[in-house]
Design a protein around this motif. Structure first.
Motif, PDB file in Angstrom:
ATOM      1  N   LEU A  41       0.834  -1.199   0.000  1.00  0.00           N
ATOM      2  CA  LEU A  41       0.000   0.000   0.000  1.00  0.00           C
ATOM      3  C   LEU A  41       0.870   1.251   0.000  1.00  0.00           C
ATOM      4  CD1 LEU A  41      -2.812  -0.838   2.572  1.00  0.00           C
ATOM      5  CD2 LEU A  41      -2.684  -1.368   0.133  1.00  0.00           C
ATOM      6  N   LYS A  42       2.159   1.093   0.304  1.00  0.00           N
ATOM      7  CA  LYS A  42       3.029   2.248   0.476  1.00  0.00           C
ATOM      8  C   LYS A  42       4.292   2.201  -0.372  1.00  0.00           C
ATOM      9  CE  LYS A  42       1.540   3.329   5.160  1.00  0.00           C
ATOM     10  NZ  LYS A  42       1.979   3.758   6.501  1.00  0.00           N
ATOM     11  N   THR A  43       4.568   1.064  -0.965  1.00  0.00           N
ATOM     12  CA  THR A  43       5.770   0.947  -1.775  1.00  0.00           C
ATOM     13  C   THR A  43       5.461   0.093  -2.989  1.00  0.00           C
ATOM     14  OG1 THR A  43       8.172   0.559  -1.669  1.00  0.00           O
ATOM     15  CG2 THR A  43       6.746  -1.136  -0.704  1.00  0.00           C
ATOM     16  N   SER A  44       6.424  -0.025  -3.885  1.00  0.00           N
ATOM     17  CA  SER A  44       6.210  -0.754  -5.134  1.00  0.00           C
ATOM     18  C   SER A  44       7.150  -1.951  -5.222  1.00  0.00           C
ATOM     19  CB  SER A  44       6.466   0.170  -6.330  1.00  0.00           C
ATOM     20  OG  SER A  44       7.870   0.444  -6.436  1.00  0.00           O
ATOM     21  N   ILE A  45       6.913  -2.783  -6.215  1.00  0.00           N
ATOM     22  CA  ILE A  45       7.714  -3.997  -6.385  1.00  0.00           C
ATOM     23  C   ILE A  45       9.144  -3.687  -6.815  1.00  0.00           C
ATOM     24  CG2 ILE A  45       5.681  -5.383  -6.893  1.00  0.00           C
ATOM     25  CD1 ILE A  45       6.459  -5.311  -9.861  1.00  0.00           C
ATOM     26  N   TRP A  46       9.375  -2.490  -7.339  1.00  0.00           N
ATOM     27  CA  TRP A  46      10.738  -2.127  -7.733  1.00  0.00           C
ATOM     28  C   TRP A  46      11.530  -1.579  -6.561  1.00  0.00           C
ATOM     29  CZ3 TRP A  46       6.374  -0.370 -10.399  1.00  0.00           C
ATOM     30  CH2 TRP A  46       6.068  -1.095 -11.563  1.00  0.00           C
ATOM     31  N   GLU A  47      10.827  -1.005  -5.602  1.00  0.00           N
ATOM     32  CA  GLU A  47      11.485  -0.498  -4.394  1.00  0.00           C
ATOM     33  C   GLU A  47      11.652  -1.597  -3.345  1.00  0.00           C
ATOM     34  OE1 GLU A  47       9.630   3.771  -3.720  1.00  0.00           O
ATOM     35  OE2 GLU A  47       8.202   2.395  -4.671  1.00  0.00           O
ATOM     36  N   PHE A  48      10.769  -2.605  -3.396  1.00  0.00           N
ATOM     37  CA  PHE A  48      10.835  -3.715  -2.444  1.00  0.00           C
ATOM     38  C   PHE A  48      10.342  -4.964  -3.176  1.00  0.00           C
ATOM     39  CE2 PHE A  48      11.010  -3.888   2.401  1.00  0.00           C
ATOM     40  CZ  PHE A  48      11.329  -5.239   2.433  1.00  0.00           C
TER      41      PHE A  48
ATOM     42  N   ILE B 273      20.592 -15.488  -2.960  1.00  0.00           N
ATOM     43  CA  ILE B 273      21.180 -14.776  -1.819  1.00  0.00           C
ATOM     44  C   ILE B 273      22.365 -13.933  -2.273  1.00  0.00           C
ATOM     45  CG2 ILE B 273      22.356 -15.064   0.398  1.00  0.00           C
ATOM     46  CD1 ILE B 273      20.728 -17.672   0.743  1.00  0.00           C
ATOM     47  N   LYS B 274      23.208 -14.509  -3.138  1.00  0.00           N
ATOM     48  CA  LYS B 274      24.379 -13.775  -3.634  1.00  0.00           C
ATOM     49  C   LYS B 274      23.963 -12.656  -4.588  1.00  0.00           C
ATOM     50  CE  LYS B 274      27.547 -17.696  -3.203  1.00  0.00           C
ATOM     51  NZ  LYS B 274      28.381 -18.699  -3.936  1.00  0.00           N
ATOM     52  N   GLN B 275      23.009 -12.937  -5.460  1.00  0.00           N
ATOM     53  CA  GLN B 275      22.562 -11.944  -6.438  1.00  0.00           C
ATOM     54  C   GLN B 275      22.009 -10.694  -5.763  1.00  0.00           C
ATOM     55  OE1 GLN B 275      19.261 -13.260  -8.818  1.00  0.00           O
ATOM     56  NE2 GLN B 275      19.132 -11.354  -9.980  1.00  0.00           N
ATOM     57  N   THR B 276      21.270 -10.885  -4.690  1.00  0.00           N
ATOM     58  CA  THR B 276      20.612  -9.764  -4.015  1.00  0.00           C
ATOM     59  C   THR B 276      21.427  -9.190  -2.857  1.00  0.00           C
ATOM     60  OG1 THR B 276      19.451 -11.326  -2.574  1.00  0.00           O
ATOM     61  CG2 THR B 276      18.310 -10.625  -4.586  1.00  0.00           C
ATOM     62  N   SER B 277      22.558  -9.826  -2.533  1.00  0.00           N
ATOM     63  CA  SER B 277      23.343  -9.436  -1.337  1.00  0.00           C
ATOM     64  C   SER B 277      22.440  -9.404  -0.108  1.00  0.00           C
ATOM     65  CB  SER B 277      24.005  -8.070  -1.550  1.00  0.00           C
ATOM     66  OG  SER B 277      24.841  -8.081  -2.682  1.00  0.00           O
ATOM     67  N   LEU B 278      21.587 -10.402  -0.014  1.00  0.00           N
ATOM     68  CA  LEU B 278      20.506 -10.376   0.962  1.00  0.00           C
ATOM     69  C   LEU B 278      21.005 -10.297   2.398  1.00  0.00           C
ATOM     70  CD1 LEU B 278      17.457 -10.362   1.013  1.00  0.00           C
ATOM     71  CD2 LEU B 278      17.458 -12.852   0.955  1.00  0.00           C
ATOM     72  N   GLU B 279      22.050 -11.039   2.701  1.00  0.00           N
ATOM     73  CA  GLU B 279      22.557 -11.031   4.080  1.00  0.00           C
ATOM     74  C   GLU B 279      23.170  -9.677   4.430  1.00  0.00           C
ATOM     75  OE1 GLU B 279      23.862 -15.320   5.451  1.00  0.00           O
ATOM     76  OE2 GLU B 279      24.737 -14.863   3.488  1.00  0.00           O
ATOM     77  N   GLU B 280      23.793  -9.034   3.445  1.00  0.00           N
ATOM     78  CA  GLU B 280      24.430  -7.735   3.703  1.00  0.00           C
ATOM     79  C   GLU B 280      23.411  -6.618   3.862  1.00  0.00           C
ATOM     80  OE1 GLU B 280      25.324  -9.832   1.321  1.00  0.00           O
ATOM     81  OE2 GLU B 280      27.313 -10.465   2.037  1.00  0.00           O
ATOM     82  N   ILE B 281      22.337  -6.655   3.096  1.00  0.00           N
ATOM     83  CA  ILE B 281      21.364  -5.550   3.138  1.00  0.00           C
ATOM     84  C   ILE B 281      20.285  -5.781   4.186  1.00  0.00           C
ATOM     85  CG2 ILE B 281      21.753  -5.048   0.698  1.00  0.00           C
ATOM     86  CD1 ILE B 281      18.949  -6.244   0.139  1.00  0.00           C
ATOM     87  N   LEU B 282      20.267  -6.954   4.844  1.00  0.00           N
ATOM     88  CA  LEU B 282      19.171  -7.274   5.760  1.00  0.00           C
ATOM     89  C   LEU B 282      18.887  -6.176   6.783  1.00  0.00           C
ATOM     90  CD1 LEU B 282      17.009  -9.204   6.887  1.00  0.00           C
ATOM     91  CD2 LEU B 282      18.786 -10.079   8.424  1.00  0.00           C
ATOM     92  N   PRO B 283      19.888  -5.657   7.525  1.00  0.00           N
ATOM     93  CA  PRO B 283      19.542  -4.654   8.550  1.00  0.00           C
ATOM     94  C   PRO B 283      18.794  -3.451   7.982  1.00  0.00           C
ATOM     95  CG  PRO B 283      21.777  -5.444   8.861  1.00  0.00           C
ATOM     96  CD  PRO B 283      21.321  -5.993   7.547  1.00  0.00           C
TER      97      PRO B 283
ATOM     98  N   GLN C  87      16.705  -6.020 -10.748  1.00  0.00           N
ATOM     99  CA  GLN C  87      17.619  -5.058 -11.383  1.00  0.00           C
ATOM    100  C   GLN C  87      17.261  -3.628 -10.996  1.00  0.00           C
ATOM    101  OE1 GLN C  87      17.201  -6.062 -15.540  1.00  0.00           O
ATOM    102  NE2 GLN C  87      18.858  -7.575 -15.480  1.00  0.00           N
ATOM    103  N   LYS C  88      15.980  -3.290 -11.079  1.00  0.00           N
ATOM    104  CA  LYS C  88      15.543  -1.938 -10.732  1.00  0.00           C
ATOM    105  C   LYS C  88      15.748  -1.660  -9.240  1.00  0.00           C
ATOM    106  CE  LYS C  88      13.786  -0.968 -14.854  1.00  0.00           C
ATOM    107  NZ  LYS C  88      14.337   0.086 -15.745  1.00  0.00           N
ATOM    108  N   PHE C  89      15.515  -2.680  -8.421  1.00  0.00           N
ATOM    109  CA  PHE C  89      15.725  -2.535  -6.985  1.00  0.00           C
ATOM    110  C   PHE C  89      17.186  -2.199  -6.694  1.00  0.00           C
ATOM    111  CE2 PHE C  89      17.219  -4.808  -3.132  1.00  0.00           C
ATOM    112  CZ  PHE C  89      16.627  -4.012  -2.172  1.00  0.00           C
ATOM    113  N   ALA C  90      18.106  -2.912  -7.317  1.00  0.00           N
ATOM    114  CA  ALA C  90      19.534  -2.648  -7.097  1.00  0.00           C
ATOM    115  C   ALA C  90      19.881  -1.214  -7.481  1.00  0.00           C
ATOM    116  CB  ALA C  90      20.374  -3.641  -7.896  1.00  0.00           C
ATOM    117  N   MET C  91      19.297  -0.740  -8.575  1.00  0.00           N
ATOM    118  CA  MET C  91      19.550   0.629  -9.033  1.00  0.00           C
ATOM    119  C   MET C  91      18.980   1.645  -8.043  1.00  0.00           C
ATOM    120  SD  MET C  91      17.989   2.477 -12.430  1.00  0.00           S
ATOM    121  CE  MET C  91      16.339   2.477 -11.696  1.00  0.00           C
ATOM    122  N   ILE C  92      17.717   1.458  -7.649  1.00  0.00           N
ATOM    123  CA  ILE C  92      17.060   2.402  -6.731  1.00  0.00           C
ATOM    124  C   ILE C  92      17.734   2.364  -5.360  1.00  0.00           C
ATOM    125  CG2 ILE C  92      14.890   2.888  -5.515  1.00  0.00           C
ATOM    126  CD1 ILE C  92      13.424   1.790  -8.021  1.00  0.00           C
TER     127      ILE C  92
END
Length: 258
Positions: free
Chosen positions: A79-86, A122-132, A245-250
């Motif tokens: 309701l507050k964000t989009s699929i490219w931002e999250f 996990i590696k593609q998104t750097s999920l563990e690094e961006i978690l916090p 891809q768009k998420f990484a850019m934003i």
């Protein structure tokens, strides 16, 4: 009590309000991402990923309350964000991990292994690094309100007497299906429970359970809700690639500004 809860005050809307909020979030995402995904396909993709959330929650052995809570959190952020931002493929993981932390202490890496999240993802998104940072954004999108009022207790109370085991099983399936829709944004938990009962045994048997409270209009609103997760595997894969891809850019742009 539900009427005085944050869910009732902050997360219950008319259909028109809900549509405006969702459209605004979509338009915001389009402006930020430059995407050309049509709005109808956009929402079908979000719905498809809510089914993936259910699959993930089964792998980590959530019960119905935990699974429905994670789903409600997932539904609320869009309701507050989009699929490219999250991206939904990240959101379903964060939502389930967030709920799991109310149950037990668990490291994120152990959660990912239990949830069988692919190493490549996990590696593609750097999920563990961006978690916090991504978890903090998730919490902010929820307005720091984490209590979810679900209709299961009302279901069990309403069907305690006068319903066969087969009827109860089918009503519970209807209830789970209703929670995949906009039900929690539109009606109180008790109305949702009775709508699920009405879907199985009809309004004539279901409405008296409301104890003389006129909820006919609310029941009809819920019975008319549609859940459409229909996208092709090709569309699913294409949108996932684009959103990541768009998420990484934003994400990079916003972090550089900070």
């Amino acid at each position: 009590m539900y009427p005085t809860s944050s869910q009732a005050k902050l997360w219950t809307f008319t259909p028109q309000e809900l549509e405006r909020m969702r459209h605004a979030a979509y338009e915001q995402g389009i402006r930020k991402s430059g995407s050309s995904i049509p709005e109808d396909l956009y929402w079908r993709y979000i719905n498809k990923k809510s089914q993936d959330l259910f699959s993930l929650s089964k792998r980590i052995e959530f019960n119905r309350y935990q699974r429905a809570t994670a789903l409600a959190f997932y539904q609320r952020i869009y309701l507050k964000t989009s699929i490219w931002e999250f991206p939904p493929s990240i959101a379903i993981i964060v939502s389930c991990f967030f709920v799991s932390k109310f149950l037990r202490v668990i490291r994120f890496c152990d959660f990912l292994a239990h949830a069988e999240v692919p190493e490549d993802f996990i590696k593609q998104t750097s999920l563990e690094e961006i978690l916090p940072a991504i978890e903090l954004r998730f919490i902010a999108l929820l307005d720091f309100r984490f209590k979810i009022h679900l209709p299961y207790n009302q279901f069990f109370a309403a069907t305690e007497n006068g319903f066969s085991d087969e009827e109860k099983t089918q009503i519970l399936l209807h209830l789970n299906n209703l929670l995949m829709t906009d039900a929690l944004f539109l009606q109180p938990p008790g109305v949702i429970a009775i709508a699920a009962i009405a879907r199985e045994v009809g309004e004539e048997r279901a409405l008296p359970l409301a104890q003389d409270v006129d909820i006919r209009n609310g029941i009809q609103e819920l019975l008319n809700l549609q859940f459409n997760p229909m996208i092709t595997p090709e569309e699913d894969a294409q949108i996932e690639v684009e959103t990541l891809q768009k998420f990484a850019m934003i994400w990079t742009e916003e972090n550089e500004k900070e």
